[in-house]
Design a protein around this motif. Structure first.
Motif, PDB file in Angstrom:
ATOM      1  N   UNK A 183       1.518  -1.147  -0.042  1.00 18.78           N
ATOM      2  CA  UNK A 183      -0.190   0.093  -0.308  1.00 18.78           C
ATOM      3  C   UNK A 183       0.757   0.943  -0.116  1.00 18.78           C
ATOM      4  N   UNK A 184       0.699   1.945  -0.593  1.00 21.27           N
ATOM      5  CA  UNK A 184       1.365   3.185  -1.166  1.00 21.27           C
ATOM      6  C   UNK A 184       1.089   4.421  -1.410  1.00 21.27           C
ATOM      7  N   UNK A 185       0.997   5.191  -0.063  1.00 23.32           N
ATOM      8  CA  UNK A 185       0.671   6.791  -0.230  1.00 23.32           C
ATOM      9  C   UNK A 185       0.210   7.195  -1.539  1.00 23.32           C
ATOM     10  N   UNK A 186      -0.298   8.227  -2.271  1.00 19.40           N
ATOM     11  CA  UNK A 186       0.112   9.110  -3.314  1.00 19.40           C
ATOM     12  C   UNK A 186       0.927  10.219  -3.125  1.00 19.40           C
ATOM     13  N   UNK A 187       1.490  10.276  -2.043  1.00 18.44           N
ATOM     14  CA  UNK A 187       1.542  11.635  -1.397  1.00 18.44           C
ATOM     15  C   UNK A 187       2.993  10.904  -1.032  1.00 18.44           C
ATOM     16  N   UNK A 188       3.859   9.841  -1.290  1.00 13.04           N
ATOM     17  CA  UNK A 188       5.231   9.269  -0.779  1.00 13.04           C
ATOM     18  C   UNK A 188       5.707  10.160  -1.803  1.00 13.04           C
ATOM     19  N   UNK A 189       7.092   9.919  -0.982  1.00 11.23           N
ATOM     20  CA  UNK A 189       8.339  10.562  -1.957  1.00 11.23           C
ATOM     21  C   UNK A 189       7.801  12.353  -1.995  1.00 11.23           C
ATOM     22  N   UNK A 190       6.719  13.188  -1.647  1.00  9.18           N
ATOM     23  CA  UNK A 190       6.669  14.463  -1.749  1.00  9.18           C
ATOM     24  C   UNK A 190       7.564  15.228  -1.157  1.00  9.18           C
ATOM     25  N   UNK A 191       8.522  15.394  -0.640  1.00  9.27           N
ATOM     26  CA  UNK A 191       9.344  16.353   0.008  1.00  9.27           C
ATOM     27  C   UNK A 191      10.326  16.904  -1.106  1.00  9.27           C
ATOM     28  N   UNK A 192       9.548  15.384  -2.125  1.00 16.12           N
ATOM     29  CA  UNK A 192      11.409  16.406  -3.549  1.00 16.12           C
ATOM     30  C   UNK A 192      10.345  16.805  -4.127  1.00 16.12           C
ATOM     31  N   UNK A 193       9.415  16.941  -3.950  1.00 16.06           N
ATOM     32  CA  UNK A 193       8.500  18.555  -5.203  1.00 16.06           C
ATOM     33  C   UNK A 193       8.686  19.429  -4.074  1.00 16.06           C
ATOM     34  N   UNK A 194       8.216  19.461  -3.025  1.00 13.35           N
ATOM     35  CA  UNK A 194       8.368  20.555  -1.957  1.00 13.35           C
ATOM     36  C   UNK A 194       9.718  21.719  -2.384  1.00 13.35           C
ATOM     37  N   UNK A 195      10.992  20.881  -2.333  1.00 12.81           N
ATOM     38  CA  UNK A 195      11.390  21.280  -2.409  1.00 12.81           C
ATOM     39  C   UNK A 195      11.980  22.351  -3.839  1.00 12.81           C
ATOM     40  N   UNK A 196      11.208  21.931  -4.486  1.00 10.33           N
ATOM     41  CA  UNK A 196      11.402  22.898  -6.548  1.00 10.33           C
ATOM     42  C   UNK A 196      10.105  24.003  -5.942  1.00 10.33           C
ATOM     43  N   UNK A 197       9.131  23.674  -5.390  1.00  9.34           N
ATOM     44  CA  UNK A 197       8.420  24.497  -5.357  1.00  9.34           C
ATOM     45  C   UNK A 197       7.499  23.953  -4.584  1.00  9.34           C
ATOM     46  N   UNK A 198       6.485  25.205  -3.023  1.00  8.58           N
ATOM     47  CA  UNK A 198       5.433  24.464  -2.060  1.00  8.58           C
ATOM     48  C   UNK A 198       4.341  23.750  -2.665  1.00  8.58           C
ATOM     49  N   UNK A 199       4.064  22.375  -2.062  1.00 12.27           N
ATOM     50  CA  UNK A 199       2.454  22.071  -2.308  1.00 12.27           C
ATOM     51  C   UNK A 199       1.726  22.052  -0.940  1.00 12.27           C
ATOM     52  N   UNK A 200       0.409  21.663  -1.771  1.00 11.03           N
ATOM     53  CA  UNK A 200      -0.052  21.183  -0.707  1.00 11.03           C
ATOM     54  C   UNK A 200      -0.106  20.088   0.094  1.00 11.03           C
ATOM     55  N   UNK A 201       0.046  19.583   1.641  1.00 11.56           N
ATOM     56  CA  UNK A 201       0.226  18.198   1.626  1.00 11.56           C
ATOM     57  C   UNK A 201       1.263  18.295   2.631  1.00 11.56           C
ATOM     58  N   UNK A 202       1.320  16.813   2.965  1.00 11.32           N
ATOM     59  CA  UNK A 202       2.299  16.744   4.707  1.00 11.32           C
ATOM     60  C   UNK A 202       3.268  16.224   3.743  1.00 11.32           C
ATOM     61  N   UNK A 203       4.739  16.381   4.088  1.00 12.54           N
ATOM     62  CA  UNK A 203       6.097  17.163   3.760  1.00 12.54           C
ATOM     63  C   UNK A 203       6.187  15.478   3.929  1.00 12.54           C
ATOM     64  N   UNK A 204       6.338  13.200   3.317  1.00 12.27           N
ATOM     65  CA  UNK A 204       6.275  13.198   2.750  1.00 12.27           C
ATOM     66  C   UNK A 204       7.684  12.425   2.386  1.00 12.27           C
ATOM     67  N   UNK A 205       8.564  11.586   3.219  1.00 12.68           N
ATOM     68  CA  UNK A 205       9.436  11.191   2.269  1.00 12.68           C
ATOM     69  C   UNK A 205       9.232   9.930   1.529  1.00 12.68           C
ATOM     70  N   UNK A 206      10.406   8.828   1.575  1.00  7.71           N
ATOM     71  CA  UNK A 206      10.599   8.070   0.835  1.00  7.71           C
ATOM     72  C   UNK A 206       9.279   6.670   0.967  1.00  7.71           C
TER      73      UNK A 206
END
Ligand code: MTE
Ligand code: MO
Length: 470
Positions: A183-206
């Motif tokens: 099972x994987x969250x759609x937001x997995x590895x979101x923290x890499x996107x946050x580094x590009x430009x802020x996004x709405x969502x929890x700061x998930x690692x990998x």
């Protein structure tokens, strides 16, 4: 042993450093292992359990399955865990989260209320099956309190004036099936996107991902028992509602396409066991839907109601969240009605050992890299490529653990590793990894070009920089 003192979880949690002394629990025993830590064959690793239970780690590191190890631990026993220590007390009526379960200290929260947490990535790949206590938690609301004896699951087929109710006992009397699924969250590895430009969502690692065995009954069997006619073309979706709700009474909800629910190869389960034990409260006790190959958000926990319908769920999470957009769409221009809800997830991989900005030892001129790879829709990972020179030379990783189920029913992740030679002059190196699935789909090279305002579907090549130690 019964005349040893009794300790609460809070007292144990307060003993989590050399200064306070290091206490851990195993089953009902409490142990002061301060003296032992120095000599632990696994080194400082043991500190991750300081103030908490060592049990899930003994599952991760199979070496502990040995009576001798247990004897060593027993020699450090100082007491017993207070009976019912794992049961919570609902004391604070003003805090809807006060009835939430106790969590293992190794889960690193991105948010506490509601509780959302993941494991340090280097632990994630130590075991093909993720121990329940270490499985990432993604809750949108407080964890509901459900008495399994009174549990009821309602099933309704739109247009028929009938609601069928199943108790937990009735579900358990039906044929039981077990699958292994990631099972994987759609937001997995979101923290890499946050580094590009802020996004709405929890700061998930990998590590917003885990793999477990799930046992229960097929959703298909339950729907047919409830009077569903599978040849009826009118129905397009199966909606799920959880028992968790917000202050206004609104419940968590999601839906999946009807073909997935009815397909004999779809393996959609109403699960009541996770890794062979009743599903823990955080993961949906007593019953959750497991929709293998499909984004975490549709795997509804604390399942209360199923509706077979012409329409998708109208819940916030189906309609206005968990959708992908073009990188230039912003909050002024976004139109959630224009994107489909995420169902099957794209191919992904991540490097878990070493960790980003960490240090890795060079041995015989080589470093060891380890990680996971997975693809949605029941696709199987066929290859993982790793490079240390920005893609000039690619090395093919070996699979340390992959189950043998062929696609399109390959629900589990693949654990991989590789030893790669490094240039003797280098002090640090950038590692990239990408996976290829059985449809020969692969990951996009740059996170910039897949950036989206919700920070979902973050499956670009995983790129981390690490320092080299010789
Ligand atoms: N089900 C209910 N009832 N409530 C929730 O908040 N979260 C969803 C899904 N099912 C959620 C839910 C999301 S977004 C994910 S990623 C998974 O559960 C997480 O499952 P886990 O906490 O068991 O890892
Ligand atoms: Mo999620």
């Amino acid at each position: 042993r019964s005349n040893l003192p009794v300790y609460s979880l809070d007292e144990i949690a307060a003993h989590n450093s050399k200064e306070t002394g290091i206490w851990v629990t195993y089953k009902e025993g409490v142990y002061n292992i301060t003296e032992f830590v120095e000599g632990h064959p696994g080194g400082n690793q043991i500190l991750i359990a300081a103030g908490s239970s060592v049990e899930p780690f003994w599952m991760l590191y199979g070496i502990h399955e040995n009576p001798h190890v247990y004897e060593i631990l027993e020699s450090y026993r100082i007491g017993n865990l207070k009976p019912d220590a794992m049961k919570h007390i609902t004391s604070d009526m003003s805090d809807p989260y006060s009835a939430d379960p106790k969590r293992h200290i190794a889960l690193k929260p991105a948010c506490v209320k509601p509780f959302n947490a993941e494991l340090p990535p280097e632990l994630l790949v130590e075991s093909f099956l993720t121990p329940n206590e270490l499985f990432y938690v993604r809750n949108h609301l407080p964890v509901p309190e459900i008495n399994p004896d009174n549990y009821e699951l309602e099933i309704e087929i739109e247009g028929k004036n009938k609601v069928t109710v199943f108790t937990l006992d009735q579900l358990k009397k039906m044929p039981k099936h077990t699958i292994t699924a990631t099972i994987m969250c759609a937001g997995n590895r979101r923290s890499e996107m946050i580094k590009i430009k802020p996004v709405k969502g929890l700061n998930w690692g990998a590590a917003a991902i885990g793999n477990a065995t799930w046992s229960g009954v097929y959703l298909r069997d339950v729907l047919l028992l409830a009077g569903m006619d599978e040849t009826d073309q009118k129905y397009k979706h199966v909606q799920f509602e959880g028992y968790d709700n917000d202050v206004t009474g609104k419940t968590y909800g999601a839906s999946i396409p009807i073909w997935k629910a009815l397909d004999r190869r779809g393996d959609v389960l109403l699960a009541y066991e996770m890794n062979g034990v009743p599903i823990p409260r955080d993961h949906g006790f007593p019953v959750r839907v497991i929709v293998p190959g499909i984004v975490g958000a549709r795997n509804v926990k604390w399942l209360g109601k199923i509706l077979v319908s012409e329409n998708e769920s109208d819940s916030h999470w189906q309609q206005n969240d968990y959708k992908g957009f073009s990188p230039s769409v912003d909050w002024d221009t976004v139109d959630f009605t224009k994107s489909p809800a995420i169902q099957e997830l794209p191919v992904i991989s991540a490097i878990c050992q070493p960790t980003a900005n960490g240090t890795v030892k060079v041995e015989d001129g080589k470093i060891t890299v380890k990680g996971y790879a997975w693809s949605g829709g029941g696709q199987k990972i066929v290859r993982v490529d790793v490079t240390l020179d920005g893609g000039k030379t690619w090395h093919v990783a070996k699979f340390d653990h992959q189950d043998s189920t062929p696609p399109p029913k390959h629900w589990s992740w693949t654990l991989w590793s590789i030893k790669i030679p490094v240039d003797a002059k280098l002090k640090s190196v950038e590692i990239w990894a990408k996976a290829v699935d059985s449809s020969y789909n692969t990951q996009p090279e740059n996170v910039e070009n897949i950036w989206n305002l919700r920070g979902v579907l973050s499956n670009a090549y995983h790129k981390i920089r690490v320092n080299l130690k010789r």
